[in-house]
Motif scaffolding. Sequence first.
Motif, PDB file in Angstrom:
ATOM      1  N   ARG A   1       0.960  -1.129   0.011  1.00 21.59           N
ATOM      2  CA  ARG A   1       0.018  -0.072   0.042  1.00 21.59           C
ATOM      3  C   ARG A   1       0.877   1.170  -0.031  1.00 21.59           C
ATOM      4  NH1 ARG A   1      -4.948  -1.360  -1.799  1.00 21.59           N
ATOM      5  NH2 ARG A   1      -5.532  -3.397  -0.680  1.00 21.59           N
ATOM      6  N   ALA A   2       1.962   1.110   0.742  1.00 21.95           N
ATOM      7  CA  ALA A   2       2.798   2.380   0.723  1.00 21.95           C
ATOM      8  C   ALA A   2       3.618   2.553  -0.647  1.00 21.95           C
ATOM      9  CB  ALA A   2       3.971   2.203   1.714  1.00 21.95           C
ATOM     10  N   ALA A   3       3.981   1.334  -1.283  1.00 22.43           N
ATOM     11  CA  ALA A   3       4.410   1.416  -2.558  1.00 22.43           C
ATOM     12  C   ALA A   3       3.448   1.865  -3.636  1.00 22.43           C
ATOM     13  CB  ALA A   3       5.075   0.269  -3.091  1.00 22.43           C
ATOM     14  N   LEU A   4       2.025   1.632  -3.589  1.00 21.83           N
ATOM     15  CA  LEU A   4       1.271   2.084  -4.253  1.00 21.83           C
ATOM     16  C   LEU A   4       1.066   3.741  -4.115  1.00 21.83           C
ATOM     17  CD1 LEU A   4      -1.402   1.797  -6.178  1.00 21.83           C
ATOM     18  CD2 LEU A   4      -2.766   1.219  -4.201  1.00 21.83           C
ATOM     19  N   GLU A   5       0.937   4.168  -3.176  1.00 19.73           N
ATOM     20  CA  GLU A   5       1.121   5.592  -3.087  1.00 19.73           C
ATOM     21  C   GLU A   5       2.195   6.240  -3.567  1.00 19.73           C
ATOM     22  OE1 GLU A   5      -0.145   9.396  -1.723  1.00 19.73           O
ATOM     23  OE2 GLU A   5      -1.101   7.650  -1.600  1.00 19.73           O
ATOM     24  N   ALA A   6       3.436   5.541  -3.503  1.00 24.01           N
ATOM     25  CA  ALA A   6       4.726   6.146  -3.839  1.00 24.01           C
ATOM     26  C   ALA A   6       4.628   6.334  -5.543  1.00 24.01           C
ATOM     27  CB  ALA A   6       5.747   5.260  -3.624  1.00 24.01           C
ATOM     28  N   VAL A   7       4.403   5.075  -6.027  1.00 27.63           N
ATOM     29  CA  VAL A   7       4.546   5.042  -7.659  1.00 27.63           C
ATOM     30  C   VAL A   7       3.328   5.719  -8.382  1.00 27.63           C
ATOM     31  CG1 VAL A   7       5.669   2.949  -7.507  1.00 27.63           C
ATOM     32  CG2 VAL A   7       3.373   2.844  -7.867  1.00 27.63           C
ATOM     33  N   SER A   8       2.301   5.912  -7.612  1.00 27.64           N
ATOM     34  CA  SER A   8       1.225   6.958  -8.003  1.00 27.64           C
ATOM     35  C   SER A   8       0.891   8.220  -8.020  1.00 27.64           C
ATOM     36  CB  SER A   8      -0.039   6.219  -7.490  1.00 27.64           C
ATOM     37  OG  SER A   8      -0.418   4.904  -7.558  1.00 27.64           O
ATOM     38  N   GLY A   9       2.061   8.733  -6.912  1.00 29.69           N
ATOM     39  CA  GLY A   9       1.901  10.026  -6.464  1.00 29.69           C
ATOM     40  C   GLY A   9       3.084  10.865  -7.197  1.00 29.69           C
ATOM     41  N   PRO A  10       3.087  12.040  -6.899  1.00 28.06           N
ATOM     42  CA  PRO A  10       3.953  13.052  -7.633  1.00 28.06           C
ATOM     43  C   PRO A  10       5.500  12.669  -7.312  1.00 28.06           C
ATOM     44  CG  PRO A  10       3.168  13.990  -5.625  1.00 28.06           C
ATOM     45  CD  PRO A  10       2.428  12.756  -5.843  1.00 28.06           C
ATOM     46  N   LEU A  11       6.407  13.353  -8.133  1.00 24.27           N
ATOM     47  CA  LEU A  11       7.647  13.085  -7.909  1.00 24.27           C
ATOM     48  C   LEU A  11       8.727  14.163  -7.435  1.00 24.27           C
ATOM     49  CD1 LEU A  11       8.448  11.457 -11.385  1.00 24.27           C
ATOM     50  CD2 LEU A  11       8.558  10.199  -9.354  1.00 24.27           C
ATOM     51  N   ASP A  12       7.730  15.079  -6.620  1.00 22.74           N
ATOM     52  CA  ASP A  12       8.425  16.141  -5.988  1.00 22.74           C
ATOM     53  C   ASP A  12       9.509  15.779  -5.216  1.00 22.74           C
ATOM     54  OD1 ASP A  12       6.267  17.343  -7.507  1.00 22.74           O
ATOM     55  OD2 ASP A  12       5.208  18.244  -5.619  1.00 22.74           O
ATOM     56  N   ALA A  13       9.188  15.018  -4.214  1.00 18.87           N
ATOM     57  CA  ALA A  13       9.995  14.627  -3.362  1.00 18.87           C
ATOM     58  C   ALA A  13      11.282  13.938  -3.716  1.00 18.87           C
ATOM     59  CB  ALA A  13       9.574  13.559  -2.150  1.00 18.87           C
ATOM     60  N   VAL A  14      11.074  13.216  -5.137  1.00 22.31           N
ATOM     61  CA  VAL A  14      12.333  12.663  -5.625  1.00 22.31           C
ATOM     62  C   VAL A  14      13.364  13.695  -6.413  1.00 22.31           C
ATOM     63  CG1 VAL A  14      12.925  11.066  -7.575  1.00 22.31           C
ATOM     64  CG2 VAL A  14      10.959  10.741  -6.227  1.00 22.31           C
ATOM     65  N   ALA A  15      12.563  14.931  -6.736  1.00 21.50           N
ATOM     66  CA  ALA A  15      13.439  15.634  -7.140  1.00 21.50           C
ATOM     67  C   ALA A  15      14.333  16.429  -6.123  1.00 21.50           C
ATOM     68  CB  ALA A  15      12.341  16.942  -8.015  1.00 21.50           C
ATOM     69  N   GLU A  16      13.631  16.629  -5.094  1.00 21.40           N
ATOM     70  CA  GLU A  16      14.486  17.286  -4.003  1.00 21.40           C
ATOM     71  C   GLU A  16      15.588  16.455  -3.664  1.00 21.40           C
ATOM     72  OE1 GLU A  16      11.808  18.194  -0.592  1.00 21.40           O
ATOM     73  OE2 GLU A  16      10.488  19.205  -1.750  1.00 21.40           O
ATOM     74  N   MET A  17      15.478  15.015  -3.493  1.00 19.74           N
ATOM     75  CA  MET A  17      16.376  14.317  -3.096  1.00 19.74           C
ATOM     76  C   MET A  17      17.523  14.337  -4.212  1.00 19.74           C
ATOM     77  SD  MET A  17      14.901  10.681  -1.202  1.00 19.74           S
ATOM     78  CE  MET A  17      13.500  10.673  -2.443  1.00 19.74           C
ATOM     79  N   ARG A  18      17.295  14.227  -5.373  1.00 21.25           N
ATOM     80  CA  ARG A  18      18.239  14.353  -6.342  1.00 21.25           C
ATOM     81  C   ARG A  18      18.917  15.546  -6.508  1.00 21.25           C
ATOM     82  NH1 ARG A  18      14.980  12.980 -10.583  1.00 21.25           N
ATOM     83  NH2 ARG A  18      14.425  15.214 -11.128  1.00 21.25           N
ATOM     84  N   ALA A  19      18.279  16.720  -6.159  1.00 17.19           N
ATOM     85  CA  ALA A  19      19.087  17.888  -6.068  1.00 17.19           C
ATOM     86  C   ALA A  19      20.195  17.829  -5.077  1.00 17.19           C
ATOM     87  CB  ALA A  19      18.092  19.144  -5.852  1.00 17.19           C
ATOM     88  N   ALA A  20      20.152  17.205  -3.774  1.00 18.20           N
ATOM     89  CA  ALA A  20      20.762  16.955  -2.992  1.00 18.20           C
ATOM     90  C   ALA A  20      21.821  16.031  -3.255  1.00 18.20           C
ATOM     91  CB  ALA A  20      20.276  16.523  -1.431  1.00 18.20           C
ATOM     92  N   PHE A  21      21.592  14.935  -3.759  1.00 19.05           N
ATOM     93  CA  PHE A  21      22.542  14.094  -4.272  1.00 19.05           C
ATOM     94  C   PHE A  21      23.633  14.546  -5.209  1.00 19.05           C
ATOM     95  CE2 PHE A  21      19.299  10.443  -3.364  1.00 19.05           C
ATOM     96  CZ  PHE A  21      19.907  10.271  -2.267  1.00 19.05           C
TER      97      PHE A  21
END
Length: 411
Positions: A290-310
């Motif tokens: 269920r958590a993965a369902l929320e992750a893959v269905s949701g926006p990639l905003d948090a991903v973009a923030e992590m990528r900027a830090a990386f």
Amino acid sequence: MSSASTAPHTTERARVSARIGGIAESATLAVDSKAKALKAAGRPVIGFGAGEPDFPTPAHIVAAAQAACADPRNHRYTPAAGLPELKEAIVAKTARDSGYQIAANQVIVTNGGKQAVYQTFATLLDPGDEVLLPAPYWTTYPEAIALAGATATVVTTDDTSGYLPSVADLEAARTERTKALLWCSPSNPTGAVAPPELVAEIGRWAVENNIWVITDEIYEHLVYDGVQHVSMPVAVPELADRCVVVNGVAKTYAMTGWRVGWMVGPTDVIKAASNLQSHLCSNVANVSQRAALEAVSGPLDAVAEMRAAFDRRRRTIVELLSAIPGVNCPTPHGAFYVYPSVRELLGKELRGQRPATSVELAALILEHAEVAAVPGEAFGTPGYLRLSYALGDDDLRTGVERMGALLAEMR
């Protein structure tokens, strides 16, 4: 005359099977465990070992899991191949992120990307089969190949080629027993990202030679400098019937502990893998699904923030490592690893010792600089170190500066 009774002779058997006894512990997890143990003992060790984002899982994903805990639907067995709604979401996510058009019956949800890798090899390979394995490689690949009874044929690359194999390299290693190629771009451990033209060229070569491709795309969103990740079955559509894509939520969404991955492949392969999983573990934990369902269905905003830090940390670690005499650190364009060569340092004197291998050098760095890095031997290429930059900016800088100060003593 009486005859003495003789006890029947028995041959003592090994307590652990040869198949399992031959498996090496994950080197990356071993280094991370040792670093954590030293830190727990009071030593200020900074660990560059584990490939694990230092960010918390995004709050909306955690909230979905909390809600799932209270839902009685999740307290029971569910289909072994995965929740139908999660499989449909993976279909949509795959189309959105890579342009690969698939159906839900081409997806199986697994306990993390590692199980997807293991299960793919177990489903495809027989004893005597060979798998082309470009090195440096992730430590789990050769062990999973061996567990399937097959043989890994290592195709070595180095920093001079950007850690990327050519078609000529693969062709030179191919034999009549070659059944599959393991492909990982962006790469663990090097951070190398194959350009689209190379992906297409290798995909066409695989089709021409009836070779399966297992492509690990778990770092697909972690690319930098305008570099593009290309999925091989998208670049070469005719490969799709002989291709399995493995992926998961661990790296993209900072969900390493949730243990959700998946396989995408031809329906007959996925059905066979589902049969295996039905006996191996049944369904993946429903709350994690269920958590993965929320992750893959949701926006990639948090991903973009992590990528900027990386990205920021990537540039910092390359700059700091490149300033150390004898260390050659190519700039990676993906994932969150650097893979510098330390071959120039081997054999030099350091605090009364002359490390001859990167294993020995990594041990000295841990002992005297209190910095944990994984030696290249773990990835099939001695003479290198892998450092993950998925840790805080201050620790990253402090750790590499400590390492640099120590290595500056080498003569």
